[in-house]
Design an enzyme around this catalytic site. Structure first.
Site, PDB file in Angstrom:
ATOM      1  N   HIS A   1      -9.935  -0.074   7.525  1.00 20.10           N
ATOM      2  CA  HIS A   1      -8.814  -0.553   6.841  1.00 20.10           C
ATOM      3  C   HIS A   1      -8.958   1.258   5.854  1.00 20.10           C
ATOM      4  O   HIS A   1      -7.546   1.585   5.219  1.00 20.10           O
ATOM      5  CB  HIS A   1      -9.561  -1.842   6.069  1.00 20.10           C
TER       6      HIS A   1
ATOM      7  N   HIS B   1      -2.066 -12.654   0.492  1.00 18.74           N
ATOM      8  CA  HIS B   1      -2.111 -12.734   1.590  1.00 18.74           C
ATOM      9  C   HIS B   1      -2.251 -14.500   2.517  1.00 18.74           C
ATOM     10  O   HIS B   1      -3.351 -14.921   2.092  1.00 18.74           O
ATOM     11  CB  HIS B   1      -2.687 -11.890   2.072  1.00 18.74           C
TER      12      HIS B   1
ATOM     13  N   SER C   1       0.663  -1.190  -0.521  1.00 20.65           N
ATOM     14  CA  SER C   1       0.026  -0.398  -0.091  1.00 20.65           C
ATOM     15  C   SER C   1       0.803   1.196   0.241  1.00 20.65           C
ATOM     16  O   SER C   1       1.923   1.311   1.293  1.00 20.65           O
ATOM     17  CB  SER C   1      -0.678   0.727   1.374  1.00 20.65           C
TER      18      SER C   1
ATOM     19  N   MET D   1       0.482  -7.711   7.625  1.00 19.18           N
ATOM     20  CA  MET D   1       0.567  -9.522   7.782  1.00 19.18           C
ATOM     21  C   MET D   1       1.451  -9.577   6.262  1.00 19.18           C
ATOM     22  O   MET D   1       0.071 -10.819   5.580  1.00 19.18           O
ATOM     23  CB  MET D   1      -1.329  -8.940   6.930  1.00 19.18           C
ATOM     24  N   SER D   2       2.546  -9.346   6.284  1.00 22.89           N
ATOM     25  CA  SER D   2       3.074 -10.000   5.138  1.00 22.89           C
ATOM     26  C   SER D   2       4.691  -9.946   5.182  1.00 22.89           C
ATOM     27  O   SER D   2       4.668 -10.049   6.154  1.00 22.89           O
ATOM     28  CB  SER D   2       2.163  -8.452   3.597  1.00 22.89           C
TER      29      SER D   2
ATOM     30  N   HIS E   1      -8.820  -6.744  -6.828  1.00 21.31           N
ATOM     31  CA  HIS E   1      -7.622  -6.491  -6.353  1.00 21.31           C
ATOM     32  C   HIS E   1      -6.721  -6.238  -8.000  1.00 21.31           C
ATOM     33  O   HIS E   1      -7.333  -7.427  -8.329  1.00 21.31           O
ATOM     34  CB  HIS E   1      -6.980  -7.094  -5.947  1.00 21.31           C
TER      35      HIS E   1
ATOM     36  N   ALA F   1       2.633  -2.059   3.855  1.00 24.64           N
ATOM     37  CA  ALA F   1       2.029  -1.470   5.368  1.00 24.64           C
ATOM     38  C   ALA F   1       2.299  -1.772   6.925  1.00 24.64           C
ATOM     39  O   ALA F   1       1.445  -2.648   6.889  1.00 24.64           O
ATOM     40  CB  ALA F   1       0.597  -0.363   4.882  1.00 24.64           C
TER      41      ALA F   1
ATOM     42  N   ASN G   1       0.065   3.671  10.159  1.00 24.22           N
ATOM     43  CA  ASN G   1      -1.307   3.620  11.453  1.00 24.22           C
ATOM     44  C   ASN G   1      -0.383   3.972  13.063  1.00 24.22           C
ATOM     45  O   ASN G   1       0.557   3.077  12.640  1.00 24.22           O
ATOM     46  CB  ASN G   1      -2.696   3.090  11.703  1.00 24.22           C
TER      47      ASN G   1
ATOM     48  N   TYR H   1      -3.581 -14.762   5.041  1.00 24.71           N
ATOM     49  CA  TYR H   1      -5.207 -14.727   5.662  1.00 24.71           C
ATOM     50  C   TYR H   1      -6.610 -14.989   3.920  1.00 24.71           C
ATOM     51  O   TYR H   1      -7.391 -14.867   4.733  1.00 24.71           O
ATOM     52  CB  TYR H   1      -5.756 -13.924   6.246  1.00 24.71           C
ATOM     53  N   GLU H   2      -6.032 -15.100   2.872  1.00 22.79           N
ATOM     54  CA  GLU H   2      -6.323 -14.819   2.204  1.00 22.79           C
ATOM     55  C   GLU H   2      -7.358 -16.503   2.008  1.00 22.79           C
ATOM     56  O   GLU H   2      -8.176 -17.227   1.485  1.00 22.79           O
ATOM     57  CB  GLU H   2      -6.405 -14.823   1.343  1.00 22.79           C
TER      58      GLU H   2
END
Ligand code: HPA
Length: 276
Positions: free
Chosen positions: A248, A84, A31, A212-213, A62, A114, A236, A86-87
């Site tokens: 998000h 990712h 991001s 998360m990556s 995406h 990010a 953030n 989580y997908e």
């Protein structure tokens, strides 16, 4: 041949049929760097859909494609969109693109993302050069039969982030007066953001940023002997550090705000990889 390697080779063959380009640097666009491809001299593009067996993101709308081109004199392949864990993909699928870019010829992997800021003094919009990582909260991408063609069973991870590349990132930041923090990145599976209690725990473990990556990708790259660099855009403050609940939308907004500095830093660092 094992299944994982078999799939990788099929992907490589599928790319080779369509594109003849040997990158030196592989760049994963997180991001805030989504537009980076506009800055490079583009030679070719390849949608992930066109690569047989390639993991394609489940997130609607995406973009997912490789962009091949030049940063100055340096041939690069950019990943616009990553999948990712989580997908629902296996870790071996999550890192398949990294392995594929090495098979194309890339020697250097530049990871961006990010992340939530944990360290004291971190603010949304900061850039953090990754100096080390904690991947203990996600499964290793190397679990399963070792792929001897790629690397050894028990690879060393004591210097994942290349010292020379770190120096180059710091130098580029100085030359362009871009403020740059440094720290340790910790990967979680997501997709939920962390609880404040988890962030308090991660801080005691030495984490400066969370996302998360990235860490799994860096492991796969080091397994293959690639030189790895990483920069996080602190989009953030992590849960409990800021009184605001995480959204998000806010994460995306902060990443967009940092985008010009982020792009400049990554562009200049990659351009200078030809100067050694
Ligand atoms: N936590 C995890 N992943 C993230 C965050 C966060 O606070 N911000 C951006 N990606």
């Amino acid at each position: 041949m094992g299944k994982v390697y078999d799939k990788l080779k099929r992907c490589q063959e599928s790319v080779r049929e369509k594109i003849n380009f040997k990158p030196k640097v592989a760049l994963v666009l997180g991001s805030g760097l989504g537009d980076f491809a506009k800055k490079i001299k583009v030679e070719a593009e390849l949608d992930y859909h066109e690569i047989e067996g390639f993991p394609v993101s489940t997130v609607a709308g995406h973009k997912g494609r490789f962009v091949f081109g030049f940063v100055g004199e340096i041939p690069v392949v950019c990943m616009q969109g990553r999948v990712h864990y989580y997908e629902g993909y296996t870790m071996t699928d999550v890192v398949l693109p990294i392995r594929l870019m090495k098979c194309m010829g890339a020697e250097i992997l530049f990871l961006t993302n990010a992340a939530g800021g944990i360290a004291q003094g971190m603010r949304a919009g900061d850039l953090m050069m990754i100096t080390g990582q904690i991947s203990s909260f996600v499964p290793s991408p190397l679990i399963g039969e070792n792929i001897e063609e790629l690397g050894t069973r028990f690879p060393d991870m004591s210097g994942i982030y290349d010292k020379e590349l770190q120096k180059m990132i710091c130098k580029a930041a100085m030359d362009f007066e871009i403020e740059l923090k440094q720290g340790v990145y910790l990967q979680t599976t997501g997709p939920q953001y962390e609880s404040p209690e988890e962030i308090a725990l991660f801080r005691t473990l030495g984490a400066d940023a969370v996302g998360m990556s990235t860490a799994c990708e860096a492991i796969a790259a080091r397994h293959m002997g690639m030189r790895v660099a990483g920069i996080s855009c602190i989009s953030n403050l992590a849960a409990g550090i800021s009184p605001e609940p995480l959204s998000h939308e806010d994460v995306k907004k902060a990443a967009d705000l940092a985008a010009p500095r982020f792009q400049k830093l990554v562009y200049e660092t990659i351009r200078r990889t030809g100067e050694r």
